[in-house]
Write a protein that holds these residues in place. Structure first.
Motif, mmCIF file in Angstrom:
data_model
loop_
_atom_site.group_PDB
_atom_site.id
_atom_site.type_symbol
_atom_site.label_atom_id
_atom_site.label_comp_id
_atom_site.label_asym_id
_atom_site.label_seq_id
_atom_site.Cartn_x
_atom_site.Cartn_y
_atom_site.Cartn_z
ATOM 1 N N ARG A 90 39.566 43.726 -26.251
ATOM 2 C CA ARG A 90 38.669 43.034 -25.326
ATOM 3 C C ARG A 90 39.316 41.773 -24.773
ATOM 4 O O ARG A 90 39.128 41.426 -23.608
ATOM 5 C CB ARG A 90 37.355 42.685 -26.026
ATOM 6 N N ARG B 116 36.022 41.205 -17.872
ATOM 7 C CA ARG B 116 35.264 42.260 -18.538
ATOM 8 C C ARG B 116 34.171 41.669 -19.409
ATOM 9 O O ARG B 116 33.032 42.145 -19.423
ATOM 10 C CB ARG B 116 36.212 43.111 -19.373
ATOM 11 N N GLY B 117 34.520 40.596 -20.131
ATOM 12 C CA GLY B 117 33.524 39.962 -20.985
ATOM 13 C C GLY B 117 32.415 39.322 -20.181
ATOM 14 O O GLY B 117 31.238 39.370 -20.549
#
Length: 249
Positions: free
Chosen positions: A222, A229-230
């Protein structure tokens, strides 16, 4: 700007150590070094330094993880009582070697040492955006598992009729054995002597590898994906929450 991780109920609003997992990692490394070099069984100084370092690491880690106030207070009392008892023992003995029965048992740390990776992991999963502190926290939790197992091995040694390795060894051997076991190096110079000891050792190898290939790998992947994306994930979660609230209305 990245969205801050949510605070759990009971977390102190002005907690300056919240998410300071860089400090946690440094303290966990200090604990490993002290436990690997100082024998707490035959030296009051070694016992004092090791317990003080371990206690400080536990106190900082619970605050960095946003633990509830009652959890922090309970741990503060445990650390204070253990460190003070070691100071009293140190002053009364004049720094001379004492009987192992007079030293603080490692079992008093076992519960806190085992719970700490769980507390850190729960906090890391609350981070909507994976940052450097998140990765450092995952590494600290992994190394804390080794510290917890070293404490477990010493506790098993003290509670069973047969020594963990078949004979009494320096307490530094438990940290050395724990690190070689969790990393699956297995030099073979130290071998568990009982069924319970073998079960404890093999469980560490399994837990350590599962933690690496699941939790740490997830955090690192991640982080490598970038903040976008987070951030999108946090925004999507907020939108889903708003939709659910409107649906209830």
């Amino acid at each position: 700007m990245t969205a801050p991780a949510p605070r759990r109920p009971g977390a102190v609003a002005d907690n300056r150590l919240l998410d300071r997992f860089d400090l946690v990692l440094l303290l966990v490394l200090a604990v490993i070094v002290s436990q690997a070099l100082l024998d707490t069984r035959g030296s009051v100084w070694g016992s004092f330094v090791t317990h003080a370092t371990t206690g400080l690491a536990l106190v900082v880690a619970t605050r960095a993880s946003g633990a509830r106030r009652r959890v922090r207070r309970a741990l503060d009392v445990l650390v204070a009582l253990t460190v003070v008892s070691n100071v009293v023992l140190l002053l009364s003995s004049g720094g001379r070697p004492v009987s192992p029965d007079d030293l603080q048992p490692e079992g008093v740390w076992l519960g806190a040492a085992v719970a700490l990776p769980v507390i850190i992991g729960r906090r890391l999963l609350e981070h909507p955006v994976v940052r450097v502190q998140t990765v450092l926290g995952a590494v600290a939790a992994y190394l804390q598992i080794a510290v917890a197992y070293a404490t477990l091995f010493q506790t098993v040694d003290g509670l069973t009729a047969t020594h963990f390795f078949g004979a009494q060894v320096s307490t530094t051997a438990y940290t050395y054995f724990s690190l070689t076991t969790i990393s699956t190096v297995g030099y073979g110079d130290l071998v568990p002597a009982t069924d319970l000891a073998r079960l404890a050792a093999t469980s560490e190898a399994v837990v350590g590898q599962v933690f690496l290939v699941t939790f740490v790998a997830l955090i690192v992947s991640r982080f490598a994906a970038g903040p976008g994306r987070g951030a999108r994930r946090a925004r999507d979660d907020a939108e889903h929450a708003d939709d659910a609230e409107h649906a209830d209305d």
